[in-house]
Design a protein around this motif. Structure first.
Motif, PDB file in Angstrom:
ATOM      1  N   ASP A 143      41.215  28.366  61.862  1.00  0.00           N
ATOM      2  CA  ASP A 143      40.403  29.449  61.647  1.00  0.00           C
ATOM      3  C   ASP A 143      39.151  29.197  62.922  1.00  0.00           C
ATOM      4  OD1 ASP A 143      41.204  31.234  60.005  1.00  0.00           O
ATOM      5  OD2 ASP A 143      40.186  30.634  58.328  1.00  0.00           O
TER       6      ASP A 143
ATOM      7  N   GLU B  28      49.204  27.001  55.733  1.00  0.00           N
ATOM      8  CA  GLU B  28      49.707  28.099  55.303  1.00  0.00           C
ATOM      9  C   GLU B  28      50.426  28.949  56.379  1.00  0.00           C
ATOM     10  OE1 GLU B  28      48.686  30.396  51.987  1.00  0.00           O
ATOM     11  OE2 GLU B  28      47.467  28.740  51.016  1.00  0.00           O
ATOM     12  N   LYS B  29      49.542  29.039  57.396  1.00  0.00           N
ATOM     13  CA  LYS B  29      50.153  29.931  58.531  1.00  0.00           C
ATOM     14  C   LYS B  29      51.402  29.209  59.173  1.00  0.00           C
ATOM     15  CE  LYS B  29      45.412  31.269  59.632  1.00  0.00           C
ATOM     16  NZ  LYS B  29      44.469  31.497  60.765  1.00  0.00           N
TER      17      LYS B  29
ATOM     18  N   ILE C 274      54.158  29.684  56.926  1.00  0.00           N
ATOM     19  CA  ILE C 274      54.731  31.373  57.031  1.00  0.00           C
ATOM     20  C   ILE C 274      55.694  31.359  58.303  1.00  0.00           C
ATOM     21  CG2 ILE C 274      54.055  33.786  57.604  1.00  0.00           C
ATOM     22  CD1 ILE C 274      51.418  32.978  55.509  1.00  0.00           C
TER      23      ILE C 274
ATOM     24  N   MET D 234      42.688  38.739  53.391  1.00  0.00           N
ATOM     25  CA  MET D 234      42.697  37.521  53.048  1.00  0.00           C
ATOM     26  C   MET D 234      42.968  36.385  54.428  1.00  0.00           C
ATOM     27  SD  MET D 234      45.449  35.212  50.511  1.00  0.00           S
ATOM     28  CE  MET D 234      45.428  33.629  50.392  1.00  0.00           C
ATOM     29  N   ARG D 235      42.050  35.083  54.277  1.00  0.00           N
ATOM     30  CA  ARG D 235      42.088  34.213  55.366  1.00  0.00           C
ATOM     31  C   ARG D 235      43.025  33.083  54.832  1.00  0.00           C
ATOM     32  NH1 ARG D 235      38.748  35.894  58.924  1.00  0.00           N
ATOM     33  NH2 ARG D 235      38.126  34.014  60.265  1.00  0.00           N
ATOM     34  N   TYR D 236      43.973  32.751  55.847  1.00  0.00           N
ATOM     35  CA  TYR D 236      44.838  31.701  55.318  1.00  0.00           C
ATOM     36  C   TYR D 236      44.540  30.368  56.305  1.00  0.00           C
ATOM     37  CZ  TYR D 236      47.836  35.465  53.990  1.00  0.00           C
ATOM     38  OH  TYR D 236      48.252  36.611  53.445  1.00  0.00           O
TER      39      TYR D 236
ATOM     40  N   ARG E 223      51.595  32.607  45.485  1.00  0.00           N
ATOM     41  CA  ARG E 223      51.004  31.914  46.289  1.00  0.00           C
ATOM     42  C   ARG E 223      49.759  32.442  46.938  1.00  0.00           C
ATOM     43  NH1 ARG E 223      55.435  28.813  50.159  1.00  0.00           N
ATOM     44  NH2 ARG E 223      55.169  27.157  48.686  1.00  0.00           N
TER      45      ARG E 223
ATOM     46  N   TRP F 210      49.338  34.867  65.358  1.00  0.00           N
ATOM     47  CA  TRP F 210      49.289  33.078  64.705  1.00  0.00           C
ATOM     48  C   TRP F 210      50.661  32.533  65.558  1.00  0.00           C
ATOM     49  CZ3 TRP F 210      49.981  34.293  58.968  1.00  0.00           C
ATOM     50  CH2 TRP F 210      48.889  34.671  58.487  1.00  0.00           C
TER      51      TRP F 210
ATOM     52  N   ILE G 139      52.829  40.206  55.170  1.00  0.00           N
ATOM     53  CA  ILE G 139      51.998  39.829  56.319  1.00  0.00           C
ATOM     54  C   ILE G 139      52.236  40.965  57.450  1.00  0.00           C
ATOM     55  CG2 ILE G 139      51.671  37.854  58.194  1.00  0.00           C
ATOM     56  CD1 ILE G 139      51.055  36.923  55.372  1.00  0.00           C
TER      57      ILE G 139
ATOM     58  N   TRP H  29      49.805  35.130  48.956  1.00  0.00           N
ATOM     59  CA  TRP H  29      50.026  35.592  50.509  1.00  0.00           C
ATOM     60  C   TRP H  29      50.120  37.228  50.031  1.00  0.00           C
ATOM     61  CZ3 TRP H  29      54.802  32.367  51.974  1.00  0.00           C
ATOM     62  CH2 TRP H  29      54.469  31.286  52.501  1.00  0.00           C
TER      63      TRP H  29
ATOM     64  N   LYS I  16      55.584  36.141  46.627  1.00  0.00           N
ATOM     65  CA  LYS I  16      54.288  35.809  47.591  1.00  0.00           C
ATOM     66  C   LYS I  16      52.963  35.797  46.901  1.00  0.00           C
ATOM     67  CE  LYS I  16      54.111  40.780  48.676  1.00  0.00           C
ATOM     68  NZ  LYS I  16      54.328  41.784  49.412  1.00  0.00           N
TER      69      LYS I  16
END
Length: 77
Positions: free
Chosen positions: A64, A18-19, A22, A12-14, A5, A50, A42, A7, A2
């Motif tokens: 976002d 990537e969301k 996940i 952190m903003r994804y 990458r 999400w 997470i 994660w 993780k």
């Protein structure tokens, strides 16, 4: 893996892609959701926020959102 990458880093903003990755990882895992999310680093509340957005609006809903403009206490009207 993780951390390779990026994660699981706190605050952190994804990106939406990537969301989605996940979400698909958790859906496809044979482990319980809690255990999978713990391994990815997470928080469950974040994942389910999400996931709800993804179910309602697809990939576009995972993008976002701009933060609300902060009110300035001394702004002259």
């Amino acid at each position: 893996k993780k951390h390779d990458r990026g994660w699981g880093v706190r605050g952190m903003r994804y990106p939406a892609t990537e969301k989605l990755e996940i979400i698909r990882t958790v859906e496809g895992s044979h482990l319980p959701t809690k255990m999978t999310l713990d391994m990815l680093g997470i928080p469950r509340t974040t994942f389910y926020r999400w996931y709800d957005r993804y179910v309602e609006g697809g990939l576009d809903a995972l993008a976002d959102r701009a933060p609300r403009p902060k009110s300035v206490w001394n702004r002259i009207p």
